[in-house]
Motif scaffolding. Sequence first.
Motif, mmCIF file in Angstrom:
data_model
loop_
_atom_site.group_PDB
_atom_site.id
_atom_site.type_symbol
_atom_site.label_atom_id
_atom_site.label_comp_id
_atom_site.label_asym_id
_atom_site.label_seq_id
_atom_site.Cartn_x
_atom_site.Cartn_y
_atom_site.Cartn_z
ATOM 1 N N VAL A 226 -46.483 -89.387 90.681
ATOM 2 C CA VAL A 226 -47.802 -90.252 91.431
ATOM 3 C C VAL A 226 -49.224 -89.917 91.495
ATOM 4 O O VAL A 226 -49.435 -88.297 90.015
ATOM 5 C CB VAL A 226 -47.018 -88.545 92.689
ATOM 6 N N LYS A 227 -49.797 -90.402 91.109
ATOM 7 C CA LYS A 227 -50.973 -89.814 91.018
ATOM 8 C C LYS A 227 -51.490 -88.551 91.878
ATOM 9 O O LYS A 227 -51.739 -89.036 93.454
ATOM 10 C CB LYS A 227 -52.351 -91.499 91.030
ATOM 11 N N SER A 228 -52.578 -88.141 90.481
ATOM 12 C CA SER A 228 -53.428 -87.067 91.600
ATOM 13 C C SER A 228 -52.339 -86.192 92.345
ATOM 14 O O SER A 228 -51.740 -86.109 93.636
ATOM 15 C CB SER A 228 -54.652 -87.703 93.043
ATOM 16 N N LEU A 229 -51.774 -85.690 91.750
ATOM 17 C CA LEU A 229 -50.519 -84.938 92.778
ATOM 18 C C LEU A 229 -50.780 -83.249 93.346
ATOM 19 O O LEU A 229 -50.414 -83.469 94.398
ATOM 20 C CB LEU A 229 -49.087 -84.790 91.543
ATOM 21 N N ARG A 230 -51.455 -83.264 92.650
ATOM 22 C CA ARG A 230 -52.274 -81.916 93.435
ATOM 23 C C ARG A 230 -52.384 -82.220 94.830
ATOM 24 O O ARG A 230 -51.974 -81.587 96.032
ATOM 25 C CB ARG A 230 -53.471 -81.115 92.917
ATOM 26 N N PRO A 231 -53.483 -82.953 95.351
ATOM 27 C CA PRO A 231 -54.207 -83.147 96.486
ATOM 28 C C PRO A 231 -52.578 -84.130 97.500
ATOM 29 O O PRO A 231 -53.024 -83.513 98.091
ATOM 30 C CB PRO A 231 -55.095 -83.969 96.478
ATOM 31 N N ARG A 232 -51.929 -84.648 96.795
ATOM 32 C CA ARG A 232 -50.928 -85.100 97.292
ATOM 33 C C ARG A 232 -50.136 -84.180 97.852
ATOM 34 O O ARG A 232 -49.350 -84.461 99.138
ATOM 35 C CB ARG A 232 -50.252 -85.956 96.667
ATOM 36 N N ASP B 174 -53.217 -79.055 86.786
ATOM 37 C CA ASP B 174 -52.983 -80.850 86.939
ATOM 38 C C ASP B 174 -51.102 -80.189 85.487
ATOM 39 O O ASP B 174 -50.860 -80.111 85.416
ATOM 40 C CB ASP B 174 -54.216 -80.526 85.727
ATOM 41 N N PRO B 175 -49.996 -81.129 86.301
ATOM 42 C CA PRO B 175 -48.678 -81.365 86.307
ATOM 43 C C PRO B 175 -48.717 -81.632 84.558
ATOM 44 O O PRO B 175 -48.479 -81.082 83.943
ATOM 45 C CB PRO B 175 -48.434 -81.756 87.032
ATOM 46 N N ASP B 176 -50.293 -82.755 84.044
ATOM 47 C CA ASP B 176 -49.817 -82.800 82.610
ATOM 48 C C ASP B 176 -50.113 -81.479 81.894
ATOM 49 O O ASP B 176 -49.778 -81.984 80.507
ATOM 50 C CB ASP B 176 -50.553 -84.343 82.462
ATOM 51 N N THR B 177 -50.992 -81.265 82.193
ATOM 52 C CA THR B 177 -51.259 -79.547 81.259
ATOM 53 C C THR B 177 -50.752 -78.114 81.480
ATOM 54 O O THR B 177 -51.195 -77.441 80.972
ATOM 55 C CB THR B 177 -52.652 -79.970 81.068
ATOM 56 N N TRP B 178 -50.002 -78.043 83.030
ATOM 57 C CA TRP B 178 -49.384 -76.844 83.072
ATOM 58 C C TRP B 178 -48.182 -76.803 82.083
ATOM 59 O O TRP B 178 -47.452 -77.707 82.121
ATOM 60 C CB TRP B 178 -48.289 -77.108 84.002
ATOM 61 N N LEU C 211 -42.298 -81.655 96.601
ATOM 62 C CA LEU C 211 -42.309 -82.435 95.916
ATOM 63 C C LEU C 211 -40.905 -83.572 96.427
ATOM 64 O O LEU C 211 -41.507 -84.411 95.689
ATOM 65 C CB LEU C 211 -42.186 -81.644 94.801
ATOM 66 N N ALA C 212 -40.102 -83.326 96.711
ATOM 67 C CA ALA C 212 -38.788 -84.088 96.388
ATOM 68 C C ALA C 212 -39.069 -85.353 97.087
ATOM 69 O O ALA C 212 -39.318 -86.137 96.281
ATOM 70 C CB ALA C 212 -37.942 -83.746 96.668
ATOM 71 N N VAL C 213 -39.887 -85.084 98.351
ATOM 72 C CA VAL C 213 -40.451 -85.705 99.154
ATOM 73 C C VAL C 213 -41.564 -87.510 98.715
ATOM 74 O O VAL C 213 -41.172 -88.310 98.167
ATOM 75 C CB VAL C 213 -40.773 -85.898 100.728
ATOM 76 N N ILE C 214 -42.514 -86.480 98.246
ATOM 77 C CA ILE C 214 -43.501 -87.434 97.533
ATOM 78 C C ILE C 214 -43.276 -88.210 96.330
ATOM 79 O O ILE C 214 -43.787 -89.219 95.517
ATOM 80 C CB ILE C 214 -45.113 -86.482 97.834
ATOM 81 N N THR C 215 -42.157 -87.964 95.471
ATOM 82 C CA THR C 215 -41.908 -88.308 94.424
ATOM 83 C C THR C 215 -40.093 -89.515 94.528
ATOM 84 O O THR C 215 -40.196 -89.815 93.649
ATOM 85 C CB THR C 215 -41.579 -87.702 93.145
ATOM 86 N N ASN C 216 -39.864 -89.698 96.151
ATOM 87 C CA ASN C 216 -39.030 -90.476 96.068
ATOM 88 C C ASN C 216 -37.705 -89.466 95.643
ATOM 89 O O ASN C 216 -36.705 -90.111 95.038
ATOM 90 C CB ASN C 216 -38.569 -91.663 95.699
ATOM 91 N N GLY C 217 -37.652 -88.147 95.204
ATOM 92 C CA GLY C 217 -36.640 -87.629 94.089
ATOM 93 C C GLY C 217 -35.725 -86.676 94.488
ATOM 94 O O GLY C 217 -35.348 -87.451 96.119
#
Length: 157
Positions: free
Chosen positions: A13-19, A38-42, A103-109
């Motif tokens: 998901v792009k722009s994960l934090r706001p989504r 930011d999950p990429d740098t967390w 997070l599972a919902v928005i990533t189809n996870g």
Amino acid sequence: MAFELVVEMKTSVKSLRPRWQEEINSHGFSVEILPSFDPDTWQGGFLPFKLVAIPDKYLFELSKMVQISGFEVSFASESAHFRSAMGRPLAELILQCYGAACLAVITNGIYHDLQTGESFEGELAITRADWEIMAYQPYIDQNARVQHEFSRWADYA
């Protein structure tokens, strides 16, 4: 003993934090995730949330107040690992469960409950988060009722 959840993320998901924040808030919450997250740098650890409001059914006699809360989370390329320690405040458990489910919902996870070995997809993850919180109700003690008033983001970043 810790309470652990894992989300297997099937799509990015792009722009994960706001989504992610938007999805949590769509379930009756009012939260703000650490603005610099930011999950990429967390690098893992406690992710703070400004918790403005939770659905009344989860108050369990807690005061309505703007508080700082959150949970431990780390991200891998296709998964997120959520953890909270035994004796945690109730707000942490609530955010951990809804954080993982949303997070599972928005990533189809897939939401994996490591305590039971069960897994849930889509809206069933939300249903499971609700179940986890309600199942905790008989164990709520004074330690679980601890709340920490939010001051300003600079104090937590």
